[in-house]
Write an enzyme that holds these catalytic residues in place. Structure first.
Site, PDB file in Angstrom:
ATOM      1  N   LEU A   1      43.762  33.591  19.671  1.00 53.50           N
ATOM      2  CA  LEU A   1      44.876  34.503  19.926  1.00 53.50           C
ATOM      3  C   LEU A   1      45.886  34.314  18.803  1.00 53.50           C
ATOM      4  O   LEU A   1      46.252  33.181  18.464  1.00 53.50           O
ATOM      5  CB  LEU A   1      45.509  34.180  21.284  1.00 53.50           C
ATOM      6  CG  LEU A   1      46.375  35.239  21.968  1.00 53.50           C
ATOM      7  CD1 LEU A   1      45.619  36.544  22.148  1.00 53.50           C
ATOM      8  CD2 LEU A   1      46.857  34.732  23.322  1.00 53.50           C
ATOM      9  N   ASP A   2      46.338  35.415  18.201  1.00 50.94           N
ATOM     10  CA  ASP A   2      47.290  35.340  17.092  1.00 50.94           C
ATOM     11  C   ASP A   2      48.538  34.543  17.484  1.00 50.94           C
ATOM     12  O   ASP A   2      48.965  34.594  18.646  1.00 50.94           O
ATOM     13  CB  ASP A   2      47.722  36.737  16.660  1.00 50.94           C
ATOM     14  CG  ASP A   2      46.619  37.501  15.943  1.00 50.94           C
ATOM     15  OD1 ASP A   2      45.650  36.869  15.497  1.00 50.94           O
ATOM     16  OD2 ASP A   2      46.745  38.737  15.827  1.00 50.94           O
ATOM     17  N   PRO A   3      49.154  33.824  16.544  1.00 55.67           N
ATOM     18  CA  PRO A   3      50.370  33.065  16.851  1.00 55.67           C
ATOM     19  C   PRO A   3      51.473  33.914  17.480  1.00 55.67           C
ATOM     20  O   PRO A   3      52.183  33.447  18.375  1.00 55.67           O
ATOM     21  CB  PRO A   3      50.800  32.519  15.486  1.00 55.67           C
ATOM     22  CG  PRO A   3      49.534  32.430  14.708  1.00 55.67           C
ATOM     23  CD  PRO A   3      48.696  33.595  15.152  1.00 55.67           C
TER      24      PRO A   3
ATOM     25  N   ALA B   1      51.108  36.468  19.331  1.00 55.25           N
ATOM     26  CA  ALA B   1      50.664  37.041  20.606  1.00 55.25           C
ATOM     27  C   ALA B   1      50.894  36.046  21.727  1.00 55.25           C
ATOM     28  O   ALA B   1      50.946  34.828  21.513  1.00 55.25           O
ATOM     29  CB  ALA B   1      49.185  37.409  20.530  1.00 55.25           C
TER      30      ALA B   1
ATOM     31  N   ARG C   1      45.394  44.683  16.163  1.00 49.61           N
ATOM     32  CA  ARG C   1      46.236  45.057  15.017  1.00 49.61           C
ATOM     33  C   ARG C   1      45.604  46.199  14.228  1.00 49.61           C
ATOM     34  O   ARG C   1      46.288  47.121  13.783  1.00 49.61           O
ATOM     35  CB  ARG C   1      46.453  43.839  14.114  1.00 49.61           C
ATOM     36  CG  ARG C   1      47.376  42.786  14.700  1.00 49.61           C
ATOM     37  CD  ARG C   1      47.503  41.594  13.785  1.00 49.61           C
ATOM     38  NE  ARG C   1      46.297  40.781  13.760  1.00 49.61           N
ATOM     39  CZ  ARG C   1      45.765  40.250  12.662  1.00 49.61           C
ATOM     40  NH1 ARG C   1      46.304  40.482  11.482  1.00 49.61           N
ATOM     41  NH2 ARG C   1      44.686  39.506  12.736  1.00 49.61           N
TER      42      ARG C   1
END
Length: 302
Positions: free
Chosen positions: A47-49, A51, A181
């Site tokens: 999971l993206d930072p 997010a 994204r």
């Protein structure tokens, strides 16, 4: 003796973490492993930072079920900020293009069907995809211009939740490998404008949803030992979306040693591409059923 120096425990289960904003998945796994003094840990889907939301962290034997959770359906709620494209396709990157066009709700809803089913998606330059052994985001940060090849991803559904002139909130149900994204970037392009993700929350991964999640604050507040361990989901929870084969003691003993067994009874399946076998509620193995035989692929030691 401090907890950091404490002996690692062979504890198994799932930390269904509501990952906070501005924390990497690796940092989250490290924190959970430290809190539980776990000997082994991993996660099911980066999971993206920037997010938030569901990050399933596997401890001990649960790490053997990571592929099944990772391959599960995911649900994201995300906001598209209109009029600006960024280098990372989210709020972290530099603005690289702008547009005065602000799409209306009807126009937005009209293009969403183009982004359902199996679609070809070009991953963001800042992604974890490997190129000649190097992560794309490392190459992008080093200044290399990347042109990643499109690849197929599965989008089950996408819908508009809220619409505003500067930002719209959507929800997408998708398969493994989908970059939200990139989805936001491409939706904006289809509307003749620029856009990037301003907010991103993952509300489901495979069998785990927001309803199952615990926060770092809850984990830290719980006393080490039984109270904190009670916040773990069992190893079997990660396999809940697969067919279950219930074994008797003799069958469980054979499967635990990696042996195939013949399934009997009127309801016994003849063929299953993927399933799991249990004994008294505990996971014994994951595997397949072929011609009425359960064949283990991964054996669990619980």
């Amino acid at each position: 003796m401090t907890q950091a120096r404490a002996k690692k425990r062979p504890i198994s289960g799932w930390v269904v973490l509501d990952k906070p904003y501005d924390m990497t998945s690796t940092q989250a796994v490290g924190k959970a492993r430290w809190l539980f003094s776990a000997a082994k840990a991993g996660h099911a889907g980066t999971l993206d930072p920037l997010a938030t939301g569901i990050l399933p962290i596997a401890l001990g034997e649960a790490t053997k079920a990571v592929p099944q959770v990772q391959d599960g359906t995911k649900i994201y709620r995300f906001a598209i900020g209109w009029g600006r494209a960024t280098s990372t396709d989210d709020a972290e990157g530099e603005v690289i293009a702008t547009s005065d066009i602000r799409p209306g709700a009807e126009a937005l809803e009209a293009v969403l069907p183009r982004f359902t089913g199996t679609i070809m998606q070009k991953p963001p330059a800042f992604s974890a995809i490997k190129i000649a052994g190097e992560r794309a985001y490392d190459l992008a940060r080093a200044g290399e211009k990347l042109d990643l090849a499109p690849r197929p991803v599965d989008i089950e559904a996408i819908r508009l939740l809220e619409h505003g002139a500067e930002e719209s909130l959507l929800e997408v149900t998708c398969g493994k490998g989908t970059y939200v994204r990139a989805l936001a970037r491409d939706i904006a392009a289809a509307l003749g404008t620029e856009g990037h993700v301003t907010r991103l929350h993952r509300s489901a991964v495979g069998p785990f949803t927001d309803a199952d999640a615990v926060t770092l604050a809850q984990l830290e507040a719980a006393d080490p030992g039984p109270a904190r361990d009670a916040l773990l989901a069992p190893v079997a929870a990660g396999l809940a979306q697969l067919p279950e084969i219930r074994l008797d003691a003799g069958q469980a003993g054979a499967v635990a040693h990696g042996n195939a067994i013949l399934l009997t009874g009127a309801t016994a399946p003849l063929a299953l591409e993927e399933c799991w076998a249990s004994f008294r509620g505990q996971v014994v193995a994951t595997g397949t059923v072929e011609f009425g035989q359960f064949k283990p692929r991964r054996v669990f030691n619980l």
